[in-house]
Design an enzyme around this catalytic site. Sequence first.
Site, PDB file in Angstrom:
ATOM      1  CE  LYS A  67      20.702  23.678  47.160  1.00  0.00           C
ATOM      2  NZ  LYS A  67      21.105  22.630  47.926  1.00  0.00           N
ATOM      3  CG  ASP A 127       1.561  25.845  48.681  1.00  0.00           C
ATOM      4  OD1 ASP A 127       0.277  25.849  48.413  1.00  0.00           O
ATOM      5  OD2 ASP A 127       1.947  25.095  49.725  1.00  0.00           O
ATOM      6  CG  PHE A 178       5.708  16.876  48.872  1.00  0.00           C
ATOM      7  CD1 PHE A 178       6.016  18.298  49.111  1.00  0.00           C
ATOM      8  CD2 PHE A 178       6.754  15.938  48.473  1.00  0.00           C
ATOM      9  CE1 PHE A 178       7.352  18.478  49.052  1.00  0.00           C
ATOM     10  CE2 PHE A 178       7.975  16.150  48.647  1.00  0.00           C
ATOM     11  CZ  PHE A 178       8.379  17.382  48.837  1.00  0.00           C
ATOM     12  CG  ASP A 185      14.206  19.285  47.792  1.00  0.00           C
ATOM     13  OD1 ASP A 185      13.404  20.137  47.508  1.00  0.00           O
ATOM     14  OD2 ASP A 185      14.702  19.106  48.726  1.00  0.00           O
ATOM     15  NE  ARG A 191      17.626  20.201  44.916  1.00  0.00           N
ATOM     16  CZ  ARG A 191      16.715  21.225  45.600  1.00  0.00           C
ATOM     17  NH1 ARG A 191      15.583  21.551  44.866  1.00  0.00           N
ATOM     18  NH2 ARG A 191      16.645  21.540  46.845  1.00  0.00           N
TER      19      ARG A 191
HETATM   20  P1  5GP Z   1       4.773  29.328  48.714  1.00  0.00           P
HETATM   21  O1  5GP Z   1       5.994  30.009  49.234  1.00  0.00           O
HETATM   22  O2  5GP Z   1       4.285  29.625  47.547  1.00  0.00           O
HETATM   23  O3  5GP Z   1       3.850  28.806  49.861  1.00  0.00           O
HETATM   24  O4  5GP Z   1       5.653  28.095  48.382  1.00  0.00           O
HETATM   25  C1  5GP Z   1       6.538  27.653  47.316  1.00  0.00           C
HETATM   26  C2  5GP Z   1       7.835  27.028  47.583  1.00  0.00           C
HETATM   27  O5  5GP Z   1       7.695  25.899  48.559  1.00  0.00           O
HETATM   28  C3  5GP Z   1       8.470  26.701  46.387  1.00  0.00           C
HETATM   29  O6  5GP Z   1       9.595  27.552  46.143  1.00  0.00           O
HETATM   30  C4  5GP Z   1       8.844  25.261  46.925  1.00  0.00           C
HETATM   31  O7  5GP Z   1      10.405  25.381  47.309  1.00  0.00           O
HETATM   32  C5  5GP Z   1       8.279  24.878  47.977  1.00  0.00           C
HETATM   33  N1  5GP Z   1       7.372  23.996  47.806  1.00  0.00           N
HETATM   34  C6  5GP Z   1       5.773  24.140  47.679  1.00  0.00           C
HETATM   35  N2  5GP Z   1       5.221  23.064  47.526  1.00  0.00           N
HETATM   36  C7  5GP Z   1       6.154  22.139  46.994  1.00  0.00           C
HETATM   37  C8  5GP Z   1       6.026  20.660  46.592  1.00  0.00           C
HETATM   38  O8  5GP Z   1       5.000  20.098  46.407  1.00  0.00           O
HETATM   39  N3  5GP Z   1       7.293  20.140  46.532  1.00  0.00           N
HETATM   40  C9  5GP Z   1       8.547  20.636  46.681  1.00  0.00           C
HETATM   41  N4  5GP Z   1       9.550  19.837  46.512  1.00  0.00           N
HETATM   42  N5  5GP Z   1       8.544  21.721  47.225  1.00  0.00           N
HETATM   43  C10 5GP Z   1       7.459  22.711  47.266  1.00  0.00           C
END
Ligand code: 5GP
Length: 203
Positions: A67, A127, A178, A185, A191
């Site tokens: 979302k 990330d 974060f 969220d 959001r």
């Molecule tokens: P990755 O798979 O690249 O390690 O992380 C990406 C996913 O993790 C994003 O789609 C998101 O949903 C979540 N995410 C990563 N860092 C954050 C953050 O700082 N805040 C939030 N709300 N979601 C995050």
Amino acid sequence: MNRRVFLASLFLLHTTSYCMEGKSDLTLADFTPLISKEEIQSAIIRTADDISQDYKGKSLTLVMIMKGAIHVTSDLMRHLKVPSTLEYVQTSSYGQNGTEPGKLTLFGLERLDIKGKDVLLIDDILDTGETLSQVTHELFKQNPASLKTLVLLKKSKGDPLNLKRYADYPIFTIGNAFVIGYGLDYKEQFRELPDIWVKKLNN
Ligand code: 5GP
Ligand code: MG
């Protein structure tokens, strides 16, 4: 156990669970503003102009990752100068505590219409690159004409060579804390914020 000890342990149990709840449930007071809505909007307009140049004479199929990408997709779509259509998939990766990644699940691949299309996959934040890596892997199986990726935020963690997947259009690069707001969220909250907030240190 006598009555006094029993009552004392009930009281302790109550205060311990209350404290744990208080510690694990973050409120907006645990965050501080990071990127204003004005900065977000002008960066999205610049990125939409770049994308419109890159896809001049073509049309785009936007695939939004639900979302978190809801606002960036909607704002970007309204500033593109090439025609676009909208599709979506849903992933969820954040575990029960709301700020640490859990196992990634992916829904909605079966009803995508991307074969032969120029696809732009849009996520809120990159990330480790795991999410984009898994989703692009699945989308390639459906034979799009081309596939690029856009993220609103990119975390600056670690060696870029260890990233599972990069983003073709990263709008902002931020630190590793974060963040919430503008689609992102914490336990499904925040959001709706028009700007982006970062968790304060030592919270
Ligand atoms: P990755 O798979 O690249 O390690 O992380 C990406 C996913 O993790 C994003 O789609 C998101 O949903 C979540 N995410 C990563 N860092 C954050 C953050 O700082 N805040 C939030 N709300 N979601 C995050
Ligand atoms: Mg996500």
